[in-house]
Write an enzyme that holds these catalytic residues in place. Structure first.
Site, short mmCIF file in Angstrom:
data_model
loop_
_atom_site.label_atom_id
_atom_site.label_comp_id
_atom_site.label_asym_id
_atom_site.label_seq_id
_atom_site.Cartn_x
_atom_site.Cartn_y
_atom_site.Cartn_z
N GLU A 1 11.94 -3.83 12.59
CA GLU A 1 13.10 -3.35 11.83
C GLU A 1 14.37 -3.54 12.66
OE1 GLU A 1 10.33 -1.69 12.50
OE2 GLU A 1 9.35 -1.32 10.57
N ASP B 1 0.81 -1.23 0.00
CA ASP B 1 0.00 0.00 0.00
C ASP B 1 0.84 1.28 0.00
OD1 ASP B 1 0.94 -0.64 2.50
OD2 ASP B 1 -0.82 0.08 3.57
N1 UDP Z 1 -0.69 -7.64 5.48
C1 UDP Z 1 -0.86 -9.02 5.51
N2 UDP Z 1 -1.82 -9.55 6.33
C2 UDP Z 1 -2.63 -8.79 7.13
C3 UDP Z 1 -2.45 -7.40 7.10
C4 UDP Z 1 -1.48 -6.86 6.28
O1 UDP Z 1 -0.16 -9.73 4.79
O2 UDP Z 1 -3.49 -9.35 7.83
C5 UDP Z 1 0.34 -7.05 4.60
C6 UDP Z 1 -0.13 -5.82 3.82
O3 UDP Z 1 -0.69 -6.19 2.59
C7 UDP Z 1 1.13 -5.00 3.69
C8 UDP Z 1 1.92 -5.39 4.95
O4 UDP Z 1 1.40 -6.62 5.40
O5 UDP Z 1 1.87 -5.36 2.54
C9 UDP Z 1 1.80 -4.33 6.03
O6 UDP Z 1 0.44 -4.18 6.38
P1 UDP Z 1 -0.27 -2.74 6.51
O7 UDP Z 1 0.02 -1.97 5.27
O8 UDP Z 1 -1.69 -2.96 6.86
O9 UDP Z 1 0.51 -2.18 7.73
P2 UDP Z 1 0.85 -0.67 8.11
O10 UDP Z 1 0.93 0.13 6.87
O11 UDP Z 1 -0.26 -0.24 8.97
O12 UDP Z 1 2.14 -0.77 8.80
MN MN Z 2 0.79 -0.07 4.98
#
Ligand code: UDP
Ligand code: MN
Length: 347
Positions: A291, A206
């Site tokens: 990280e 995203d």
């Molecule tokens: N993601 C996943 N399973 C989940 C939620 C998220 O594989 O149940 C993936 C999502 O598609 C993205 C990454 O893990 O590539 C990080 O998730 P997210 O963007 O929701 O996290 P944030 O941006 O809040 O850190």
């Molecule tokens: Mn994200």
């Protein structure tokens, strides 16, 4: 006497003629109209059956043709995308391996489309997509098949106890942990950094990426770092750079973390994952420490970090998040007409 004999001959003659005539009539069905109709009907029925059979054959051939046409169309599309982007790997240039966890939701295909069409601009690029699901889905399989990139498609389901629930705030549990680890296992099993140098980047589906950051991270010797926009409830977070060296972190949230930056803010030389074959992410570390876990595990110090993006003064990556689409009119349609939009249309 003579007359009687000639009359008998005539009778015989007529008799024979009559018999021949009757035989002729019977033979050609003129004499028995019912039998004739029956024959015709049988003939017609036979023709009808044959026509039906041929009709079925034609329909089946049509279906086959349409399937083949669809396949050809897909192949042409694929060729078109690949043609524009030379997917031949240049052995002298490090390969960028982007590891992307992804999961099923209404905006998934839109995210993957945007991401892939950024990556299509890059040479020497391999995309590792790991679905958070028990099976590889049809949507992602078909999508990757046509995306025009060199890719690997994997899947692993996040167990229930560590999975974010629908109403949970997104920071409550780590996301994409097992998926990133599976990407790392794939690298370790399938690549040889001695044969071809590589750089690993954790590219969530995203975020928004400027192509410049890929050109810069390609030369990563150990770990390269740069600012990330729209993250940590700030306009940006960034490594602090003094005299070309990273000395600390510009962040409001938990600045004392060893590596207080987002996943989108660094890239790692492939070699390091072979040097430290046990290092991986974990679902059981403190929030915000993913990280730090991985970089500390590889004995990285601040001194090792290579600041990019003009000494970390430019934002080339944004931690964008897509608003969850509201689909309440689907329910309203369903209540009113018994069905919502056509489920066969892939979105
Ligand atoms: N993601 C996943 N399973 C989940 C939620 C998220 O594989 O149940 C993936 C999502 O598609 C993205 C990454 O893990 O590539 C990080 O998730 P997210 O963007 O929701 O996290 P944030 O941006 O809040 O850190
Ligand atoms: Mn994200």
């Amino acid at each position: 006497m003579y007359l009687m004999r000639s009359a008998r001959i005539w009778y015989l003659y007529f008799g024979v003629i009559l018999m021949v005539f009757m035989c002729f009539m019977v033979n050609f069905g003129v004499w028995c109209p019912n039998e004739n109709e029956q024959k015709l009907e049988n003939l017609l029925a036979r023709y009808r059956d044959q026509i039906k059979e041929k009709d079925k054959e034609v329909r089946e051939a049509g279906d086959k043709l349409r399937t083949s046409e669809k396949k050809i169309q897909d192949l042409i599309l694929n060729l078109e995308v690949r043609g524009k982007n030379n997917r031949v790997f240049d052995q002298s240039m490090p390969v960028i391996y982007a590891i992307t966890p992804t999961y099923n939701r209404s905006e998934q295909k839109a995210e993957l489309t945007r991401l892939s069409q950024t990556f299509l601009h890059l040479p020497n690029f391999h995309w590792i997509v790991i679905e958070d699901s028990a099976l590889r889905t049809k949507l992602v399989t078909n999508f990757l098949n046509l995306c025009g990139l060199s890719y690997t498609h994997l899947n692993i389901l996040t167990p229930k106890e560590v999975k974010l629930k629908l109403d949970d705030p997104n920071w409550l549990k780590p996301r994409g942990v097992l998926q990133r680890n599976m990407g790392l296992s794939w690298l370790r099993k399938n690549l040889n950094p001695e044969k071809q140098p590589g750089v690993v980047y954790f590219a969530d589906d995203d975020n928004t990426y400027d192509l410049k950051i890929f050109a810069e991270m390609r030369q990563t010797q150990k770990v390269s770092v740069w600012p990330v926009g729209l993250v940590g409830s700030l306009r940006y977070e960034s490594p602090v750079v003094k005299n070309g060296k990273v000395t600390g972190w510009f962040t409001y949230w938990k600045p004392d973390r060893p590596f207080a930056m987002d996943m989108a803010g660094f890239a790692v030389n492939l070699q390091l994952f072979f040097q430290y074959p046990e290092v991986e992410f974990s679902n059981y570390v403190k929030r915000g420490y993913q990280e730090s876990t991985i970089l500390s595990g590889m004995k990285i110090t601040l001194d090792d970090l290579e600041p990019l993006a003009d000494h970390c003064t430019k934002v080339l990556v944004w931690h964008t998040r897509t608003e969850t689409p509201k689909l309440k009119n689907e329910d309203r349609l369903n209540r009113k007409f018994g069905h919502g939009s056509d489920p066969n249309v892939e979105v």
